[in-house]
Design a protein around this motif. Sequence first.
Motif, mmCIF file in Angstrom:
data_model
loop_
_atom_site.group_PDB
_atom_site.id
_atom_site.type_symbol
_atom_site.label_atom_id
_atom_site.label_comp_id
_atom_site.label_asym_id
_atom_site.label_seq_id
_atom_site.Cartn_x
_atom_site.Cartn_y
_atom_site.Cartn_z
ATOM 1 N N VAL A 203 0.592 -0.858 0.356
ATOM 2 C CA VAL A 203 0.325 -0.167 -0.268
ATOM 3 C C VAL A 203 1.335 0.780 0.013
ATOM 4 O O VAL A 203 0.452 1.713 -0.779
ATOM 5 N N GLY A 204 2.237 0.584 1.133
ATOM 6 C CA GLY A 204 3.137 2.553 0.953
ATOM 7 C C GLY A 204 3.513 2.147 -0.132
ATOM 8 O O GLY A 204 3.811 4.194 -0.666
ATOM 9 N N TYR A 205 4.022 1.140 -0.906
ATOM 10 C CA TYR A 205 4.522 1.530 -2.904
ATOM 11 C C TYR A 205 3.238 2.310 -3.676
ATOM 12 O O TYR A 205 4.218 3.071 -4.866
ATOM 13 N N GLN A 206 2.240 2.003 -3.377
ATOM 14 C CA GLN A 206 1.682 2.371 -4.218
ATOM 15 C C GLN A 206 1.280 3.903 -4.482
ATOM 16 O O GLN A 206 1.117 4.391 -4.914
ATOM 17 N N LEU A 207 1.303 3.971 -2.597
ATOM 18 C CA LEU A 207 0.745 6.775 -2.392
ATOM 19 C C LEU A 207 1.937 6.872 -2.727
ATOM 20 O O LEU A 207 1.599 7.339 -2.912
ATOM 21 N N GLU A 208 3.304 6.252 -2.797
ATOM 22 C CA GLU A 208 3.645 7.462 -2.719
ATOM 23 C C GLU A 208 4.709 8.070 -3.801
ATOM 24 O O GLU A 208 4.501 9.197 -3.651
ATOM 25 N N PRO A 209 3.660 7.206 -5.006
ATOM 26 C CA PRO A 209 3.890 8.204 -6.173
ATOM 27 C C PRO A 209 3.024 9.598 -6.187
ATOM 28 O O PRO A 209 3.180 10.400 -6.420
ATOM 29 N N TYR A 210 2.072 9.264 -6.114
ATOM 30 C CA TYR A 210 0.834 9.655 -5.633
ATOM 31 C C TYR A 210 1.804 11.161 -4.849
ATOM 32 O O TYR A 210 0.915 12.178 -4.811
ATOM 33 N N LEU A 211 1.678 10.658 -3.503
ATOM 34 C CA LEU A 211 2.427 12.039 -2.195
ATOM 35 C C LEU A 211 3.157 12.497 -2.774
ATOM 36 O O LEU A 211 3.250 13.215 -2.985
ATOM 37 N N LEU A 212 4.421 11.409 -3.468
ATOM 38 C CA LEU A 212 5.485 12.424 -3.874
ATOM 39 C C LEU A 212 4.972 13.646 -4.973
ATOM 40 O O LEU A 212 5.485 14.886 -4.513
ATOM 41 N N LYS A 213 3.755 13.306 -6.169
ATOM 42 C CA LYS A 213 3.925 14.425 -6.797
ATOM 43 C C LYS A 213 2.795 16.117 -5.886
ATOM 44 O O LYS A 213 2.879 16.328 -6.648
ATOM 45 N N LEU A 214 2.451 15.493 -4.939
ATOM 46 C CA LEU A 214 1.385 16.092 -4.464
ATOM 47 C C LEU A 214 2.735 16.953 -3.268
ATOM 48 O O LEU A 214 1.885 18.534 -3.571
ATOM 49 N N PHE A 215 3.699 16.081 -3.097
ATOM 50 C CA PHE A 215 4.091 17.239 -2.331
ATOM 51 C C PHE A 215 5.072 17.958 -3.144
ATOM 52 O O PHE A 215 5.159 19.977 -2.683
ATOM 53 N N VAL A 216 4.877 18.069 -5.270
ATOM 54 C CA VAL A 216 5.674 18.749 -5.024
ATOM 55 C C VAL A 216 5.010 19.626 -6.091
ATOM 56 O O VAL A 216 5.670 21.330 -5.924
ATOM 57 N N GLU A 217 3.741 19.672 -5.916
ATOM 58 C CA GLU A 217 2.958 20.576 -6.113
ATOM 59 C C GLU A 217 2.696 21.670 -5.441
ATOM 60 O O GLU A 217 2.234 23.314 -5.576
#
Length: 140
Positions: free
Chosen positions: A95-109
């Motif tokens: 679950v963490g691996y699946q969420l990580e790209p989404y959360l990184l994108k959100l953080f960058v934005e």
Amino acid sequence: MTANGPIALSAGEDSVETSSSSIHAAIRQDILSGALEADARLKVSELATRHRTSTNPVREALQQLRGEGLVLFVPNQGARVRPIDTEFVRDVAEVGYQLEPYLLKLFVETASAEGIAELERIEQEIEGLTFKDKARRHEG
């Protein structure tokens, strides 16, 4: 911590009723700390007595913990502490691996320069800690 469990009573030691979130936090901590062992049967009445509350907040807490994957409901046996095994850890990691790209994108934005600077400060602090420095790691 009270003699009856690790919750802070909302109206002092004489209070009989505590909040559902406090009961949830207390039972969750008992599970994660090992005070309630894997496969231990979770009797609503015993938990209510232990945490000086009625049975309804305990039932609500057990349902929340079920949603978190820490409690299982077994037919004809009631609620039990879910054993933490390799499969469970693998599922949580996935679950963490699946969420990580989404959360990184959100953080960058959304990240500000101040937020990034604070994260870099925290990273340096973490890198300076060692496992031998237990007192420092548990500061809040």
